[in-house]
Scaffold this active site. Structure first.
Site, mmCIF file in Angstrom:
data_model
loop_
_atom_site.group_PDB
_atom_site.id
_atom_site.type_symbol
_atom_site.label_atom_id
_atom_site.label_comp_id
_atom_site.label_asym_id
_atom_site.label_seq_id
_atom_site.Cartn_x
_atom_site.Cartn_y
_atom_site.Cartn_z
ATOM 1 N N LYS A 182 -54.570 27.961 4.093
ATOM 2 C CA LYS A 182 -53.268 28.219 4.730
ATOM 3 C C LYS A 182 -52.093 27.593 3.994
ATOM 4 O O LYS A 182 -51.007 28.164 3.977
ATOM 5 C CB LYS A 182 -53.289 27.800 6.194
ATOM 6 C CG LYS A 182 -53.384 26.315 6.416
ATOM 7 C CD LYS A 182 -53.546 26.001 7.900
ATOM 8 C CE LYS A 182 -53.537 24.510 8.088
ATOM 9 N NZ LYS A 182 -54.212 24.080 9.312
ATOM 10 N N ARG B 274 -53.992 18.509 20.587
ATOM 11 C CA ARG B 274 -53.499 19.789 20.101
ATOM 12 C C ARG B 274 -54.334 20.822 20.836
ATOM 13 O O ARG B 274 -54.350 20.808 22.058
ATOM 14 C CB ARG B 274 -53.587 19.864 18.564
ATOM 15 C CG ARG B 274 -52.604 20.895 17.990
ATOM 16 C CD ARG B 274 -52.599 20.949 16.473
ATOM 17 N NE ARG B 274 -53.749 21.685 15.961
ATOM 18 C CZ ARG B 274 -53.901 22.026 14.675
ATOM 19 N NH1 ARG B 274 -52.978 21.688 13.794
ATOM 20 N NH2 ARG B 274 -54.945 22.704 14.272
HETATM 21 C C1 LIG Z 1 -55.247 23.346 8.899
HETATM 22 C C2 LIG Z 1 -56.515 23.232 9.624
HETATM 23 C C3 LIG Z 1 -57.628 22.674 8.980
HETATM 24 C C4 LIG Z 1 -57.572 22.091 7.571
HETATM 25 O O1 LIG Z 1 -56.943 20.839 7.612
HETATM 26 P P1 LIG Z 1 -56.843 19.905 6.302
HETATM 27 O O2 LIG Z 1 -56.293 18.635 6.814
HETATM 28 O O3 LIG Z 1 -55.934 20.614 5.360
HETATM 29 O O4 LIG Z 1 -58.221 19.775 5.768
HETATM 30 C C5 LIG Z 1 -58.819 22.638 9.686
HETATM 31 N N1 LIG Z 1 -58.893 23.098 10.962
HETATM 32 C C6 LIG Z 1 -57.846 23.634 11.601
HETATM 33 C C7 LIG Z 1 -58.013 24.115 13.003
HETATM 34 C C8 LIG Z 1 -56.616 23.704 10.967
HETATM 35 O O5 LIG Z 1 -55.567 24.220 11.613
#
Ligand SMILES: *Cc1c(COP(=O)(O)O)cnc(C)c1O
Length: 359
Positions: A36, A131
């Site tokens: 992302k 969250r």
């Molecule tokens: C963005 C995201 C991740 C990845 O997080 P990082 O800290 O970049 O490894 C994993 N799970 C969810 C639900 C996310 O939104």
């Protein structure tokens, strides 16, 4: 051309992914590569998959469409809880989605049945980060309701920490997730194949051998892209921190006072910046600004340079200590934190230059 660009070293991304995948594999944990922060870059996804990631996760359907259009054939996970209004698209676009609302699951089920499919889902549990997720006490009754929906199949439980609340994964909260998995399996006589324990912040715990055995997947973005775990943001062993670098050109270089001259109001963004009085400094104006990146997350690779501030179009850098360096026409190179990476990858004004591996 001539504008700022991000250099993206695909060989480093592949190697970063491999270092993390190999560590996790020793403990029976698979890694979903998270794209992302690169807006769903197919080149980056391909490097992650070459490095051994078993699937790709992204938060946006638009990014998933970009990845599919770029020819990336893998299992896709939607990381952001799906909106009720887009369930058809979710079912059509991804193999599995993370979920926490019964009304959405019910709509996903109907959409899947209309499409003649069954949609796989992971139920998210809130372990305290506040969250997304179902509260732990509510998981069993929640799962009972989901099991009555014919168009969705629960393949597992998941959790996400260290995002909103900054809560650290520990034996205590991960143990809670593992126990909930056991409880769901025993109550309903089923097997949950995927227990998705978290993101880059789980790596220190995994490396210490402290992750409960039931957790068999993590979803990793930052540690692969920037080579850091996300609790202390320490460089992660075996990874590079410079797979992504921002390059921008010096367009003015002059000696000027360190503090502005004249009566002062707010700056262009409504702030009232504070200036040190330290006499004249040699200042470079660089052609990258707040419209292109989150400038507070930019760090010059040359440690003689110091970012002084930025406006929409300019970054102002103290180059006094660089002596003859940082002349007009020179490229300055910056490392980026996650926020700066996200903004730079998202900006149409910042060119992306891939290097390091054929794709
Ligand atoms: C963005 C995201 C991740 C990845 O997080 P990082 O800290 O970049 O490894 C994993 N799970 C969810 C639900 C996310 O939104």
């Amino acid at each position: 051309m001539g504008g700022p660009y991000v250099s993206i070293d695909l060989a480093k991304i592949e190697q970063n992914a491999r270092a993390i995948v190999e560590l996790c594999a020793q403990q029976g944990i698979s890694v979903a590569g998270v794209t992302k922060a690169t807006c769903g870059s197919p080149e980056v996804a391909r490097a992650m998959l070459r490095g051994g990631c078993s699937s790709i996760g992204d938060s946006r359907l638009k990014n998933v469409r970009r990845l599919r259009a770029g020819g990336i054939e893998t299992s896709y996970m939607l990381l952001r809880i799906p909106p009720l209004s887009r369930v058809e698209e979710v079912v059509a676009s991804v193999d599995v989605s993370l979920n926490s609302e019964l009304s959405v699951l019910s709509a996903l089920s109907e959409a899947a049945l209309r499409a003649g499919e069954v949609h796989d889902v992971i139920v998210m549990v809130d372990l305290g980060d506040l969250r997304e997720g179902v509260w732990p006490e509510d998981v069993v009754p929640f799962v009972r309701r989901v099991l009555s929906l014919r168009g969705v199949r629960i393949i597992g439980l998941g959790a996400n920490l260290t995002c909103y609340g900054g809560v650290i994964p520990t034996g205590r909260n991960m143990g809670r997730l593992a126990r909930l998995v056991d409880e769901v399996e025993q109550t309903f006589g089923l097997r949950l194949e995927c227990v998705s324990g978290g993101n880059s912040s789980t790596l220190p715990m995994i490396a210490a051998g402290e992750m409960p055995a039931r957790i068999n997947q993590i979803r990793v973005g930052e540690a692969i892209l920037l080579g850091r775990e996300t609790i202390r943001r320490e460089p992660w062993p075996g990874t590079s921190q410079d797979a992504f670098l921002l390059h921008a050109e010096v367009i003015e270089r002059k000696q000027k006072p360190s503090a502005p001259i004249g009566e002062r109001a707010e700056d262009a963004f409504g702030g009232r910046p504070v200036f040190d009085e330290r006499g004249d400094v040699v200042r470079a104006l660089v052609n990258v600004g707040r419209e292109d990146a989150d400038v507070s997350g930019l760090v010059p690779l040359d440690d003689r340079l110091e970012v002084m501030g930025a406006s929409s179009d300019y970054l102002i850098v103290d180059v006094t200590r660089a002596e003859e360096g940082a002349r007009v026409g020179d490229q300055l190179v910056f490392s980026m934190n996650y926020a700066a990476l996200l903004a730079a990858m998202d900006s149409e004004y910042v060119e992306k230059r891939y290097q390091g591996a054929a794709c």
